[in-house]
Design an enzyme around this catalytic site. Structure first.
Site, mmCIF file in Angstrom:
data_model
loop_
_atom_site.group_PDB
_atom_site.id
_atom_site.type_symbol
_atom_site.label_atom_id
_atom_site.label_comp_id
_atom_site.label_asym_id
_atom_site.label_seq_id
_atom_site.Cartn_x
_atom_site.Cartn_y
_atom_site.Cartn_z
ATOM 1 N N LYS A 112 0.830 -1.212 0.000
ATOM 2 C CA LYS A 112 0.000 0.000 0.000
ATOM 3 C C LYS A 112 0.862 1.260 0.000
ATOM 4 O O LYS A 112 0.482 2.275 -0.589
ATOM 5 C CB LYS A 112 -0.977 -0.006 1.178
ATOM 6 N N LYS A 193 -4.753 -10.117 -5.284
ATOM 7 C CA LYS A 193 -5.994 -10.394 -4.556
ATOM 8 C C LYS A 193 -7.050 -9.343 -4.885
ATOM 9 O O LYS A 193 -6.721 -8.190 -5.158
ATOM 10 C CB LYS A 193 -5.735 -10.475 -3.051
ATOM 11 N N LYS A 196 -11.132 -3.949 -2.379
ATOM 12 C CA LYS A 196 -12.053 -2.820 -2.527
ATOM 13 C C LYS A 196 -11.357 -1.619 -3.116
ATOM 14 O O LYS A 196 -11.937 -0.847 -3.864
ATOM 15 C CB LYS A 196 -12.557 -2.390 -1.133
#
Ligand code: ATP
Ligand code: MG
Length: 330
Positions: A112, A193, A196
């Site tokens: 991230k 993966k 959202k």
């Protein structure tokens, strides 16, 4: 007394079938056997920037989806993380026993952080807040998807370190993964993966997608150049579609093998799409009912907070005493 479970979802976007198969479906199955607490972890969502109005709407939407998939507020408490100040209070105390090196090793942090121009400290601290969410309720079991395994290991390390520094305080939380569907991959890129927060209209099937949208996304999903399903050794995209089908239908392995071996990808996709549409239809129906009842969701969230607040206060007091912090009454 029943053992406690805690798990949460960030209101950081549209909940997708990965969230459902990896987490929510499992919660529904086991909620009755435990003192179950499910969080809408909004403080985690703000580790990357969220539009305030959208975040507010997503908190409500996430709560409605918990209910729509079958979380029963009579059996489980649904809570919004930021409505209980003890989550952040305990997170600070745990931050102070956590080496930075442990946090810098986290795969999700590294992934991230790469996507951000400036990396907020919250992104690094995220797993400590998650450890606090779990330990605040002395949860023995944490039902999550596979991507959270590493964070759970860290939570146990933090609990152990605290216990050895200040005396036995925290229950060791065990990770509980589903047998099928613990890691659903992106439809557009089966090496990543499903998330959202990943952009792209072909990436994820959202729980609230209309049937024609679900069909379109699955029909366009990435597979490989083989003519049909090689069941023993499928490519990543085909494996993912088979997993989605099996997780929704709960077919046993041998039935899956018999049915899908050699099937053309077009037919495989059609069948997966129909299984997903059929499973989500009643969820969407309940979602519409729940959201059309004024005040219902707010009431569930208030009840949830009221019910778990004493557990949270208890833990924070115990931790304060253990660490020598000030507590009213000494
Ligand atoms: P974000 O991109 O904002 O991190 P997310 O899709 O990863 O969103 P989270 O709110 O972080 O969702 O995770 C909620 C729960 O869903 C966790 O238990 C997590 O392990 C599970 N989960 C998330 N993605 C998947 C997936 N692709 N397959 C299975 N489980 C998943
Ligand atoms: Mg996530």
């Amino acid at each position: 007394m029943k053992a406690r479970i805690f798990s949460g979802v960030q209101p950081s976007g549209n909940l997708h079938i990965g969230n459902y198969l990896g987490a929510l479906k499992n919660w529904v199955e086991i909620q009755g056997g435990y003192e179950s607490i499910f969080g809408i972890v909004d403080l985690h969502a703000i580790t990357v920037h969220q539009d305030p109005a959208e975040l507010r709407a997503k908190i409500r939407e996430t709560a409605a989806l918990f209910l729509a998939v079958g979380i029963d507020p009579k059996l489980s408490s649904i809570v919004v993380q930021s409505s209980l100040p003890e989550h952040t209070e305990l997170a600070w105390m745990l931050t102070c026993v956590t080496p930075v090196g442990w946090l810098e090793r986290m795969t999700q942090y590294k992934a991230k952080a790469q996507e951000q121009e400036t990396i907020g400290d919250g992104l690094l601290q995220y797993p400590v807040l998650m450890a606090a969410d779990i330990m605040l309720y002395q949860a023995a079991i944490v039902p999550v998807g596979e991507d959270q395994k590493q964070h759970l290991e860290l939570a146990r390390d933090i609990a152990q370190r605290f216990n050895s520094m200040y005396g036995e305080t925290f229950t060791m939380p065990a990770t509980h993964l589903p047998l099928v569907g613990a890691r659903i991959m992106g439809l557009d890129d089966p090496e990543k993966k499903m998330s959202k927060s990943t952009a792209g209209s072909g990436h994820a099937v959202s729980l609230l997608d209309a049937p024609e949208v679900i069909r379109k996304k699955i029909m366009r999903s990435t597979t490989d150049s083989n003519p049909g399903v090689d069941f023993e050794n499928p490519g990543a995209g085909v494996r993912n579609l088979l997993t989605i089908f099996q997780a929704f239908t709960e077919w046993p392995d041998d039935r899956m093998r018999q049915h899908f071996s050699g099937m053309r990808y077009g037919d495989l996709k059609k069948q997966v799409a129909e299984a997903v549409v059929a499973a989500l239809e009643p969820v969407q129906q309940r979602y519409r009912e729940i959201t059309s009842e004024p005040g219902y969701i707010a009431g569930v969230l208030e009840d949830g907070a009221r019910k778990v607040s004493p557990f949270a206060k208890d833990t924070v007091n115990i931790v304060k005493r253990a660490m020598g912090l000030f507590t009213a009454g000494g």
